[in-house]
Design an enzyme around this catalytic site. Structure first.
Site, short mmCIF file in Angstrom:
data_model
loop_
_atom_site.label_atom_id
_atom_site.label_comp_id
_atom_site.label_asym_id
_atom_site.label_seq_id
_atom_site.Cartn_x
_atom_site.Cartn_y
_atom_site.Cartn_z
CD GLU A 55 -54.28 30.86 14.89
OE1 GLU A 55 -53.17 30.76 15.07
OE2 GLU A 55 -55.27 30.33 15.65
NE ARG A 59 -59.91 30.74 20.20
CZ ARG A 59 -58.88 30.68 20.96
NH1 ARG A 59 -58.70 31.37 21.84
NH2 ARG A 59 -57.83 30.18 20.34
CB THR A 83 -60.78 28.83 16.88
OG1 THR A 83 -59.58 29.48 17.32
CG2 THR A 83 -61.39 27.93 17.94
CE LYS A 143 -53.10 25.80 17.58
NZ LYS A 143 -54.11 26.93 17.42
C1 3PG Z 1 -55.05 29.93 21.54
O1 3PG Z 1 -55.84 29.05 21.32
O2 3PG Z 1 -55.63 31.04 22.34
C2 3PG Z 1 -53.71 30.20 21.16
O3 3PG Z 1 -53.05 28.74 21.43
C3 3PG Z 1 -52.81 31.18 21.82
O4 3PG Z 1 -52.56 30.53 23.14
P1 3PG Z 1 -51.95 31.58 24.42
O5 3PG Z 1 -53.00 32.60 24.59
O6 3PG Z 1 -51.37 30.67 25.23
O7 3PG Z 1 -50.79 32.34 23.56
#
Ligand code: 3PG
Length: 222
Positions: A55, A59, A83, A143
């Protein structure tokens, strides 16, 4: 919607289903790629460690090109976009080669855009009502986000009986220590997390260390 009307009817995504994708590995690395040059070696390192489902979060400025580079150059990877928060991003990531889309939450315009694109969608949900709303729209895989904040394993156990039709990929605060317990839950299909591709190791281009982390994560049992 204008967005969907710009696409011919036969221009739909063709590829593995969400169920097939989520079945490929117990852990989905959540990746932020700041430098495009890191995209391919990072993906190769994760695939080599046994984690093919990636994934790439939208960002960073490099995200879309990173998805494109991985889709074109890492045949063992199944790259998705994370995202995704706006309908306009849906066709952009699909055209870049994303095989699935992940969102932190969902709302009708986003859901409709993803359904129109045909691309598999793992939508975020945080409450029973959100889970039920998405199930009513046909999303049996969701999710749980941010998993640890919204109740973690206790929440998933509480959801299992009343909303048994939904399977989850909890993400957000999952760690190497908690991942095995999450994966042991009957309504968890896989987990997502960023610990497999820590920014420090990516910045150091320590691909061997990332392959090692991926190998540990890939060996987790569901
Ligand atoms: C995120 O949005 O960065 C993911 O949910 C990953 O989260 P984490 O860094 O807590 O694994």
């Amino acid at each position: 919607m204008a967005l969907t009307m710009t696409r011919p009817a036969d221009d739909l995504y063709r590829g593995p289903t969400l169920e097939e994708i989520l079945g490929l590995a117990p852990v989905i690395p959540v990746i932020v790629i700041e430098k495009l040059e890191d995209a391919v070696p990072l993906a190769e390192a994760l695939v080599e460690g046994g984690l093919p489902v990636l994934e790439v979060t939208l960002r960073s400025d490099a995200a879309i090109e990173a998805i494109e580079a991985i889709a074109q150059s890492v045949p063992g990877a199944v790259v998705g976009a994370g995202t995704v928060v706006e309908p306009s991003q849906v066709f952009r990531v699909r055209d870049a080669g994303a095989r699935f889309i992940v969102s932190p939450g969902a709302y009708p315009a986003l859901t409709e855009a993803v359904l129109a694109s045909g691309i598999p969608f793992l939508p975020g949900a945080a409450t029973p009502s959100e889970v039920m709303d998405l199930l009513a729209r046909g999303f049996r895989y969701q999710k749980l986000f941010p998993a640890e904040v919204v109740g973690g394993m206790g929440m998933l156990k509480a959801l299992a009986a009343p909303i048994a039709a939904v399977k989850f990929c909890p993400t957000g605060g999952v760690t190497p220590e908690s991942a095995p317990d999450y994966l042991a839950l009957p309504n968890v299909v896989c987990v997502g997390g960023s610990w497999i591709a820590p920014p420090k190791l990516v910045a150091a281009k320590d691909w061997a260390a990332i392959t090692g982390l991926a190998r540990q994560a890939a060996s987790l049992r569901r």
